[in-house]
Write an enzyme that holds these catalytic residues in place. Sequence first.
Site, PDB file in Angstrom:
ATOM      1  N   LYS A   1      38.105  44.153  56.107  1.00 12.90           N
ATOM      2  CA  LYS A   1      38.131  45.236  55.116  1.00 12.90           C
ATOM      3  C   LYS A   1      36.988  46.192  55.368  1.00 12.90           C
ATOM      4  O   LYS A   1      37.163  47.419  55.355  1.00 12.90           O
ATOM      5  CB  LYS A   1      38.014  44.670  53.697  1.00 12.90           C
TER       6      LYS A   1
ATOM      7  N   GLN B   1      36.733  39.321  45.895  1.00 14.34           N
ATOM      8  CA  GLN B   1      37.609  38.485  46.713  1.00 14.34           C
ATOM      9  C   GLN B   1      37.948  37.181  45.975  1.00 14.34           C
ATOM     10  O   GLN B   1      37.064  36.500  45.456  1.00 14.34           O
ATOM     11  CB  GLN B   1      36.920  38.179  48.058  1.00 14.34           C
TER      12      GLN B   1
ATOM     13  N   ASP C   1      42.422  46.511  43.487  1.00 15.27           N
ATOM     14  CA  ASP C   1      43.349  45.385  43.672  1.00 15.27           C
ATOM     15  C   ASP C   1      44.523  45.470  42.699  1.00 15.27           C
ATOM     16  O   ASP C   1      45.535  44.793  42.885  1.00 15.27           O
ATOM     17  CB  ASP C   1      42.618  44.057  43.402  1.00 15.27           C
TER      18      ASP C   1
HETATM   19  N1  GUN Z   1      42.612  36.819  48.104  1.00 17.36           N
HETATM   20  C1  GUN Z   1      43.802  36.783  48.754  1.00 17.36           C
HETATM   21  N2  GUN Z   1      44.430  37.971  48.645  1.00 17.36           N
HETATM   22  C2  GUN Z   1      43.620  38.772  47.910  1.00 17.36           C
HETATM   23  C3  GUN Z   1      43.708  40.116  47.469  1.00 17.36           C
HETATM   24  O1  GUN Z   1      44.666  40.844  47.726  1.00 17.36           O
HETATM   25  N3  GUN Z   1      42.656  40.576  46.746  1.00 17.36           N
HETATM   26  C4  GUN Z   1      41.582  39.800  46.443  1.00 17.36           C
HETATM   27  N4  GUN Z   1      40.624  40.329  45.718  1.00 17.36           N
HETATM   28  N5  GUN Z   1      41.470  38.547  46.844  1.00 17.36           N
HETATM   29  C5  GUN Z   1      42.489  38.042  47.573  1.00 17.36           C
END
Ligand code: GUN
Length: 290
Positions: A55, A99, A122
């Site tokens: 990311k 996350q 998100d």
């Molecule tokens: N963990 C697995 N997929 C995601 C996601 O799309 N966003 C976040 N914040 N954590 C994750």
Amino acid sequence: MVETRIIDGKGFAEELRKRIAGEVADFRAATGVTPGLAVVLVGEDPASAVYVRNKGKQTLEAGMASIEHKLPETVAEAELLALVNALNTDPAVHGILVQLPLPGHIDAQKVLATIDPAKDVDGFHVVNAGRLAVGLDALVPCTPLGCVMLLKHHLGSLAGARAVVVGRSNIVGKPLAQLLLREDATVTIAHSRTRDLPEECRRADILIGAVGRPEMIRGAWIKPGATVIDVGINRVEKAGGGTRLVGDVAFDEAQGIAGLITPVPGGVGPMTIACLLQNTLTAAKRLVAG
Ligand code: GUN
């Protein structure tokens, strides 16, 4: 026997990231503001660390600022909430992503509810989930958004199509069902308690695997010519040692049955970060416009 075409999510995501980078450059030129994405990682989960690294890299490549906060596994919930509140009021931050999964002593729902919905890239805040459900502008979860982009690109209109989403998570299954409904598909959400899951799947023109169980959806569950979107990323042991990634769909069995299918890796996965960048730019535009 159907000729099965593979959906190139990796290539599509690359194109999308290029387009976003162009829009970021235009936005910076017009406003003097660089969109900023803050990512918070708690603990040492290796898969999460890989996602967070990717990311950060792709955020910078798109011309945005990447702000990373790494907290120890033992961090107190109050400290994490204080960090989120600080990011909420930081004018250089337009998107906040915490996350998941979080360690067991932290209430994930409480953390998500603390994120400013305007910075919730998100799309996990109940305000954004609610806005999506009633058809208002919302920040939409990235993986479902990526799935629908791939579907519309390959199929055009989804109106009237029978879509079956296998999996009912807040991150993928439920928001994806809402997005498909917004596209006028006829949507079924199936899950572990669904009666005769294979038969339910065989009705689908669009079949989506989002359960996190390796190769659970078998070739015989797929209607000939259906479009199959595989959201699963499961690491499994290889026969000769080592590991490999497989989806929720038995990919080899789907050959000659599905009309279109996303591979794992290289299908939905790369779309998630591209959509995160898209959401960050959207959030920055709305925050700057006031
Ligand atoms: N963990 C697995 N997929 C995601 C996601 O799309 N966003 C976040 N914040 N954590 C994750």
